[in-house]
Design a protein around this motif. Structure first.
Motif, PDB file in Angstrom:
ATOM      1  N   MET A   1      48.248  57.015  61.714  1.00  0.00           N
ATOM      2  CA  MET A   1      47.289  57.258  60.647  1.00  0.00           C
ATOM      3  C   MET A   1      47.163  58.757  60.478  1.00  0.00           C
ATOM      4  N   GLN A   2      47.227  59.211  59.248  1.00  0.00           N
ATOM      5  CA  GLN A   2      47.131  60.645  58.957  1.00  0.00           C
ATOM      6  C   GLN A   2      45.924  60.907  58.074  1.00  0.00           C
ATOM      7  N   VAL A   3      45.143  61.931  58.427  1.00  0.00           N
ATOM      8  CA  VAL A   3      43.996  62.337  57.628  1.00  0.00           C
ATOM      9  C   VAL A   3      44.203  63.787  57.212  1.00  0.00           C
ATOM     10  N   ASP A   4      44.250  64.021  55.914  1.00  0.00           N
ATOM     11  CA  ASP A   4      44.406  65.359  55.362  1.00  0.00           C
ATOM     12  C   ASP A   4      43.074  65.828  54.799  1.00  0.00           C
ATOM     13  N   PHE A   5      42.572  66.932  55.335  1.00  0.00           N
ATOM     14  CA  PHE A   5      41.324  67.534  54.881  1.00  0.00           C
ATOM     15  C   PHE A   5      41.675  68.624  53.866  1.00  0.00           C
ATOM     16  N   TYR A   6      41.161  68.509  52.657  1.00  0.00           N
ATOM     17  CA  TYR A   6      41.390  69.502  51.609  1.00  0.00           C
ATOM     18  C   TYR A   6      40.072  70.196  51.278  1.00  0.00           C
ATOM     19  N   HIS A   7      39.967  71.449  51.700  1.00  0.00           N
ATOM     20  CA  HIS A   7      38.784  72.251  51.400  1.00  0.00           C
ATOM     21  C   HIS A   7      38.994  72.880  50.024  1.00  0.00           C
ATOM     22  N   LEU A   8      38.238  72.407  49.047  1.00  0.00           N
ATOM     23  CA  LEU A   8      38.372  72.873  47.669  1.00  0.00           C
ATOM     24  C   LEU A   8      37.637  74.197  47.513  1.00  0.00           C
ATOM     25  N   THR A   9      38.391  75.258  47.371  1.00  0.00           N
ATOM     26  CA  THR A   9      37.795  76.582  47.181  1.00  0.00           C
ATOM     27  C   THR A   9      38.213  77.126  45.822  1.00  0.00           C
ATOM     28  N   ALA A  10      39.469  77.481  45.669  1.00  0.00           N
ATOM     29  CA  ALA A  10      39.949  78.050  44.403  1.00  0.00           C
ATOM     30  C   ALA A  10      40.355  76.972  43.402  1.00  0.00           C
ATOM     31  N   THR A  11      40.925  75.891  43.897  1.00  0.00           N
ATOM     32  CA  THR A  11      41.377  74.809  43.024  1.00  0.00           C
ATOM     33  C   THR A  11      40.334  73.703  43.010  1.00  0.00           C
ATOM     34  N   PRO A  12      39.847  73.338  41.834  1.00  0.00           N
ATOM     35  CA  PRO A  12      38.856  72.251  41.769  1.00  0.00           C
ATOM     36  C   PRO A  12      39.520  70.881  41.938  1.00  0.00           C
ATOM     37  N   LEU A  13      38.711  69.886  42.198  1.00  0.00           N
ATOM     38  CA  LEU A  13      39.193  68.524  42.389  1.00  0.00           C
ATOM     39  C   LEU A  13      40.030  68.055  41.203  1.00  0.00           C
ATOM     40  N   ASP A  14      39.633  68.408  39.987  1.00  0.00           N
ATOM     41  CA  ASP A  14      40.357  67.907  38.811  1.00  0.00           C
ATOM     42  C   ASP A  14      41.774  68.462  38.694  1.00  0.00           C
ATOM     43  N   ARG A  15      42.123  69.460  39.490  1.00  0.00           N
ATOM     44  CA  ARG A  15      43.500  69.935  39.543  1.00  0.00           C
ATOM     45  C   ARG A  15      44.221  69.445  40.792  1.00  0.00           C
ATOM     46  N   GLN A  40      31.104  60.813  38.522  1.00  0.00           N
ATOM     47  CA  GLN A  40      32.368  61.370  39.009  1.00  0.00           C
ATOM     48  C   GLN A  40      33.506  60.371  38.812  1.00  0.00           C
ATOM     49  N   ARG A  41      33.259  59.094  39.073  1.00  0.00           N
ATOM     50  CA  ARG A  41      34.298  58.075  38.866  1.00  0.00           C
ATOM     51  C   ARG A  41      34.726  58.026  37.408  1.00  0.00           C
ATOM     52  N   ALA A  42      33.775  58.091  36.489  1.00  0.00           N
ATOM     53  CA  ALA A  42      34.102  58.084  35.057  1.00  0.00           C
ATOM     54  C   ALA A  42      34.909  59.326  34.686  1.00  0.00           C
ATOM     55  N   GLY A  43      34.553  60.462  35.251  1.00  0.00           N
ATOM     56  CA  GLY A  43      35.295  61.692  34.987  1.00  0.00           C
ATOM     57  C   GLY A  43      36.724  61.620  35.497  1.00  0.00           C
ATOM     58  N   ILE A  44      36.924  61.034  36.664  1.00  0.00           N
ATOM     59  CA  ILE A  44      38.273  60.867  37.211  1.00  0.00           C
ATOM     60  C   ILE A  44      39.077  59.914  36.355  1.00  0.00           C
ATOM     61  N   ASP A  45      38.437  58.866  35.868  1.00  0.00           N
ATOM     62  CA  ASP A  45      39.098  57.922  34.964  1.00  0.00           C
ATOM     63  C   ASP A  45      39.638  58.663  33.737  1.00  0.00           C
ATOM     64  N   ARG A  46      38.828  59.487  33.119  1.00  0.00           N
ATOM     65  CA  ARG A  46      39.277  60.273  31.949  1.00  0.00           C
ATOM     66  C   ARG A  46      40.367  61.264  32.341  1.00  0.00           C
ATOM     67  N   LEU A  47      40.193  61.913  33.472  1.00  0.00           N
ATOM     68  CA  LEU A  47      41.149  62.912  33.931  1.00  0.00           C
ATOM     69  C   LEU A  47      42.547  62.334  34.112  1.00  0.00           C
ATOM     70  N   LEU A  48      42.648  61.171  34.732  1.00  0.00           N
ATOM     71  CA  LEU A  48      43.959  60.596  35.014  1.00  0.00           C
ATOM     72  C   LEU A  48      44.706  60.162  33.756  1.00  0.00           C
ATOM     73  N   TRP A  49      43.999  59.999  32.651  1.00  0.00           N
ATOM     74  CA  TRP A  49      44.660  59.711  31.380  1.00  0.00           C
ATOM     75  C   TRP A  49      45.239  60.960  30.747  1.00  0.00           C
ATOM     76  N   SER A  50      44.630  62.100  31.031  1.00  0.00           N
ATOM     77  CA  SER A  50      44.974  63.291  30.254  1.00  0.00           C
ATOM     78  C   SER A  50      45.299  64.534  31.078  1.00  0.00           C
ATOM     79  N   TYR A  51      45.551  64.387  32.368  1.00  0.00           N
ATOM     80  CA  TYR A  51      45.727  65.582  33.190  1.00  0.00           C
ATOM     81  C   TYR A  51      46.978  66.363  32.815  1.00  0.00           C
ATOM     82  N   ARG A  52      47.979  65.702  32.249  1.00  0.00           N
ATOM     83  CA  ARG A  52      49.157  66.390  31.721  1.00  0.00           C
ATOM     84  C   ARG A  52      49.424  65.868  30.321  1.00  0.00           C
ATOM     85  N   ALA A  53      49.866  66.752  29.458  1.00  0.00           N
ATOM     86  CA  ALA A  53      50.109  66.370  28.064  1.00  0.00           C
ATOM     87  C   ALA A  53      51.256  65.374  27.931  1.00  0.00           C
TER      88      ALA A  53
END
Length: 146
Positions: A1-15, A40-53
């Motif tokens: 089992m692998q757990v990756d901890f991502y400390h969001l400092t410069a890059t926000p979650l939406d990137r 936040q769940r609704a925002g992620i839903d929208r993000l995954l539709w449009s994160y790249r053109a």
């Protein structure tokens, strides 16, 4: 089992999240994205539709259709209705149920650093768990720090 901890400092979650999600799906795997916050769940839903053109990540919020068919499922709890073996905890809250997956991505910002450190320490003494801590360098690229 692998757990990756991502400390969001410069890059926000939406990137950061879409990059991880794309890699999971491109690898033929499924992902469960967990947040206790409906907004936040609704925002992620929208993000995954449009994160790249030029593309989108196939996904749905739990209960919006046939959850079992979704490569990426967005939920409020750590229950893999889509049979995911990867989980992304995106609201800064660690959940022990993430250990039932093959890989967990724990995203957190400065406001959750204390609880992330507690989770890191608690997982350190457990057999079969590989922890990795990712931080950003001056150029904004992720580097494994521990």
């Amino acid at each position: 089992m692998q757990v990756d901890f991502y400390h969001l400092t410069a890059t926000p979650l939406d990137r950061a999240l879409p990059q991880i999600a794309a890699k999971v799906v491109e690898g033929g795997q499924r992902l469960l994205i967990v947040s206790a916050q409906a907004e936040q769940r609704a925002g992620i839903d929208r993000l995954l539709w449009s994160y790249r053109a030029d593309s989108f990540l196939p996904h749905a919020q739990i209960g919006a259709g046939d959850d079992t068919r979704q490569p990426i499922l967005i939920a409020d709890d750590v229950v893999a209705a889509n049979a995911a073996r990867h989980v992304a905890l995106v609201d800064g809250e660690w959940r022990e149920a993430a250990l039932d997956f093959d890989r967990a991505f724990h995203f957190f910002e400065d406001e959750h650093i204390r609880s992330a450190r507690e989770a890191w320490r608690a997982l350190g003494g457990r057999d079969g768990i590989e922890r990795r801590y990712w931080k950003q360098n001056d150029a904004g690229r992720w580097e494994q720090a521990a």
